[in-house]
Design a protein around this motif. Structure first.
Motif, PDB file in Angstrom:
ATOM      1  N   PRO A  53      45.796  37.265  25.139  1.00  0.00           N
ATOM      2  CA  PRO A  53      46.870  36.639  25.909  1.00  0.00           C
ATOM      3  C   PRO A  53      47.178  37.340  27.219  1.00  0.00           C
ATOM      4  O   PRO A  53      47.936  36.811  28.036  1.00  0.00           O
ATOM      5  N   GLN A  54      46.614  38.535  27.414  1.00  0.00           N
ATOM      6  CA  GLN A  54      46.939  39.357  28.574  1.00  0.00           C
ATOM      7  C   GLN A  54      45.656  39.895  29.195  1.00  0.00           C
ATOM      8  O   GLN A  54      44.731  40.294  28.492  1.00  0.00           O
ATOM      9  N   ILE A  55      45.616  39.911  30.532  1.00  0.00           N
ATOM     10  CA  ILE A  55      44.454  40.412  31.266  1.00  0.00           C
ATOM     11  C   ILE A  55      44.896  41.521  32.210  1.00  0.00           C
ATOM     12  O   ILE A  55      45.956  41.430  32.837  1.00  0.00           O
ATOM     13  N   VAL A  56      44.073  42.553  32.315  1.00  0.00           N
ATOM     14  CA  VAL A  56      44.198  43.550  33.378  1.00  0.00           C
ATOM     15  C   VAL A  56      42.892  43.561  34.159  1.00  0.00           C
ATOM     16  O   VAL A  56      41.814  43.675  33.562  1.00  0.00           O
ATOM     17  N   PHE A  57      42.982  43.430  35.468  1.00  0.00           N
ATOM     18  CA  PHE A  57      41.833  43.687  36.330  1.00  0.00           C
ATOM     19  C   PHE A  57      42.082  45.012  37.036  1.00  0.00           C
ATOM     20  O   PHE A  57      43.164  45.257  37.565  1.00  0.00           O
ATOM     21  N   THR A  58      41.069  45.866  37.027  1.00  0.00           N
ATOM     22  CA  THR A  58      41.241  47.222  37.526  1.00  0.00           C
ATOM     23  C   THR A  58      40.120  47.612  38.468  1.00  0.00           C
ATOM     24  O   THR A  58      38.949  47.362  38.180  1.00  0.00           O
ATOM     25  N   GLY A  59      40.498  48.208  39.602  1.00  0.00           N
ATOM     26  CA  GLY A  59      39.488  48.704  40.531  1.00  0.00           C
ATOM     27  C   GLY A  59      39.972  48.696  41.961  1.00  0.00           C
ATOM     28  O   GLY A  59      40.602  47.727  42.411  1.00  0.00           O
ATOM     29  N   VAL A  86      43.134  30.593  35.081  1.00  0.00           N
ATOM     30  CA  VAL A  86      43.957  31.553  34.347  1.00  0.00           C
ATOM     31  C   VAL A  86      45.343  31.595  34.987  1.00  0.00           C
ATOM     32  O   VAL A  86      45.452  31.746  36.216  1.00  0.00           O
ATOM     33  N   PRO A  87      46.419  31.490  34.219  1.00  0.00           N
ATOM     34  CA  PRO A  87      47.761  31.564  34.802  1.00  0.00           C
ATOM     35  C   PRO A  87      48.018  32.925  35.447  1.00  0.00           C
ATOM     36  O   PRO A  87      47.712  33.965  34.862  1.00  0.00           O
ATOM     37  N   ALA A  88      48.578  32.923  36.638  1.00  0.00           N
ATOM     38  CA  ALA A  88      48.811  34.172  37.354  1.00  0.00           C
ATOM     39  C   ALA A  88      49.693  35.117  36.569  1.00  0.00           C
ATOM     40  O   ALA A  88      49.535  36.344  36.648  1.00  0.00           O
ATOM     41  N   GLU A  89      50.614  34.581  35.780  1.00  0.00           N
ATOM     42  CA  GLU A  89      51.582  35.432  35.087  1.00  0.00           C
ATOM     43  C   GLU A  89      50.982  36.236  33.937  1.00  0.00           C
ATOM     44  O   GLU A  89      51.611  37.177  33.448  1.00  0.00           O
ATOM     45  N   VAL A  90      49.766  35.927  33.514  1.00  0.00           N
ATOM     46  CA  VAL A  90      49.162  36.713  32.429  1.00  0.00           C
ATOM     47  C   VAL A  90      48.249  37.814  32.959  1.00  0.00           C
ATOM     48  O   VAL A  90      47.663  38.554  32.181  1.00  0.00           O
ATOM     49  N   VAL A  91      48.146  37.928  34.290  1.00  0.00           N
ATOM     50  CA  VAL A  91      47.222  38.884  34.900  1.00  0.00           C
ATOM     51  C   VAL A  91      47.995  40.055  35.509  1.00  0.00           C
ATOM     52  O   VAL A  91      48.886  39.859  36.341  1.00  0.00           O
ATOM     53  N   LEU A  92      47.649  41.258  35.098  1.00  0.00           N
ATOM     54  CA  LEU A  92      48.129  42.476  35.735  1.00  0.00           C
ATOM     55  C   LEU A  92      47.011  43.062  36.587  1.00  0.00           C
ATOM     56  O   LEU A  92      45.833  42.984  36.209  1.00  0.00           O
ATOM     57  N   VAL A  93      47.377  43.651  37.703  1.00  0.00           N
ATOM     58  CA  VAL A  93      46.395  44.200  38.639  1.00  0.00           C
ATOM     59  C   VAL A  93      46.600  45.700  38.791  1.00  0.00           C
ATOM     60  O   VAL A  93      47.706  46.156  39.099  1.00  0.00           O
ATOM     61  N   GLU A  94      45.532  46.431  38.565  1.00  0.00           N
ATOM     62  CA  GLU A  94      45.523  47.888  38.760  1.00  0.00           C
ATOM     63  C   GLU A  94      44.586  48.160  39.923  1.00  0.00           C
ATOM     64  O   GLU A  94      43.370  48.112  39.765  1.00  0.00           O
ATOM     65  N   PRO A  95      45.119  48.472  41.130  1.00  0.00           N
ATOM     66  CA  PRO A  95      44.296  48.498  42.332  1.00  0.00           C
ATOM     67  C   PRO A  95      43.838  49.868  42.797  1.00  0.00           C
ATOM     68  O   PRO A  95      43.316  49.975  43.911  1.00  0.00           O
ATOM     69  N   ARG A 108      45.901  51.640  31.014  1.00  0.00           N
ATOM     70  CA  ARG A 108      46.780  52.008  29.907  1.00  0.00           C
ATOM     71  C   ARG A 108      48.200  52.250  30.404  1.00  0.00           C
ATOM     72  O   ARG A 108      49.178  51.771  29.808  1.00  0.00           O
ATOM     73  N   LYS A 109      48.335  52.969  31.511  1.00  0.00           N
ATOM     74  CA  LYS A 109      49.652  53.246  32.077  1.00  0.00           C
ATOM     75  C   LYS A 109      50.323  51.967  32.546  1.00  0.00           C
ATOM     76  O   LYS A 109      51.525  51.758  32.306  1.00  0.00           O
ATOM     77  N   LEU A 110      49.577  51.094  33.199  1.00  0.00           N
ATOM     78  CA  LEU A 110      50.131  49.832  33.695  1.00  0.00           C
ATOM     79  C   LEU A 110      50.631  48.965  32.550  1.00  0.00           C
ATOM     80  O   LEU A 110      51.714  48.366  32.628  1.00  0.00           O
ATOM     81  N   LEU A 111      49.864  48.892  31.480  1.00  0.00           N
ATOM     82  CA  LEU A 111      50.299  48.115  30.323  1.00  0.00           C
ATOM     83  C   LEU A 111      51.582  48.699  29.735  1.00  0.00           C
ATOM     84  O   LEU A 111      52.515  47.959  29.391  1.00  0.00           O
ATOM     85  N   ALA A 112      51.652  50.015  29.621  1.00  0.00           N
ATOM     86  CA  ALA A 112      52.859  50.648  29.083  1.00  0.00           C
ATOM     87  C   ALA A 112      54.063  50.354  29.959  1.00  0.00           C
ATOM     88  O   ALA A 112      55.174  50.092  29.452  1.00  0.00           O
ATOM     89  N   GLU A 113      53.870  50.375  31.277  1.00  0.00           N
ATOM     90  CA  GLU A 113      54.966  50.069  32.194  1.00  0.00           C
ATOM     91  C   GLU A 113      55.457  48.648  32.025  1.00  0.00           C
ATOM     92  O   GLU A 113      56.625  48.343  32.320  1.00  0.00           O
ATOM     93  N   ASN A 114      54.576  47.766  31.544  1.00  0.00           N
ATOM     94  CA  ASN A 114      54.949  46.369  31.304  1.00  0.00           C
ATOM     95  C   ASN A 114      55.245  46.109  29.826  1.00  0.00           C
ATOM     96  O   ASN A 114      55.236  44.960  29.389  1.00  0.00           O
ATOM     97  N   GLU A 115      55.494  47.195  29.092  1.00  0.00           N
ATOM     98  CA  GLU A 115      55.887  47.136  27.686  1.00  0.00           C
ATOM     99  C   GLU A 115      54.851  46.445  26.810  1.00  0.00           C
ATOM    100  O   GLU A 115      55.164  45.721  25.875  1.00  0.00           O
TER     101      GLU A 115
END
Length: 223
Positions: A53-59, A86-95, A108-115
């Protein structure tokens, strides 16, 4: 096309780096940044298949990706995933991450920050990156279940998508070196020896001049 004189050795490395993990439902899908938008496309496919249900793109960026993704790899991947529905609201970006260890640590840190505290993640990587990404996760994130996959395709099909056979071979050679080198340096876990046939293929490809992605100064950098 892969030159016929090195094809068998390239196939050996290609098969070796494919972990053959079978995608299954997890808490989070993490798309590892790089030059290949196929990672974003396949992450979107797996999301639509209901695997997470949740995506992180990192880089961030590397010299080989800055032209393709001037705003960064993760942002470029996010935009492509949204274009794939993909709905924008399910995507977190780690840049900010510039290597695979940072990809995982910062995600991992980004996900924790978003609970979000996942117990399982599915890494989506380039085909040649699977083994090292998985070994890195075992070192950086040992308390969760990790799978690592890439978009299913043959070596020839992948070369066609990249458009540069030498680049693909160089990356396969570089990743093979990193599995051994980074394990020796303690950057990744390494629970299995690289088979003799893989080492032989690696040595012959190095001798043939496929060396542009080799690590020379023993720093933990990615190809």
């Amino acid at each position: 096309m892969i030159p016929v004189e090195v094809r068998e050795d390239v196939e050996t490395l290609w098969v070796f780096h494919d972990l053959q993990h079978v995608p299954r439902p997890v808490d989070v899908g993490i798309g590892l940044g790089g030059h290949d938008l196929g990672v974003a496309v396949y992450t979107a496919e797996l999301y639509h298949a209901g695997l997470f249900p949740q995506i992180v793109f990192t880089g961030a960026n590397a010299p080989t990706t800055v032209d393709a993704f001037p705003q960064g790899e993760a942002l470029g991947y996010r935009d492509r995933a949204i274009a794939e529905g993909v709905p924008a609201e399910v995507v977190l970006v780690e840049p900010a991450a510039t290597n695979t260890s940072e990809n995982l640590e910062y995600s991992r840190k980004l996900l924790a920050e978003n609970e979000v505290e996942p117990s399982s993640v599915l890494l989506v990587s380039h085909p040649y990156q699977q083994r090292r990404a998985f070994a890195t996760a075992q070192m950086v994130w040992p308390d969760i279940e990790v799978l690592c996959v890439s978009r299913p395709m043959s070596l020839d099909a992948y070369v066609r998508t990249i458009g540069d056979a030498d680049r693909v071979i160089d990356m396969l050679v570089g990743e093979t070196q990193r599995l051994t080198l980074y394990a020796e340096l303690g950057f990744i876990s390494h629970e299995e020896d690289v088979p003799a046939d893989v080492l032989g293929a690696f040595d012959r490809l190095v001798a043939a001049g496929y060396t542009s992605r080799l690590v020379e100064d023993r720093r933990p950098i990615d190809v």
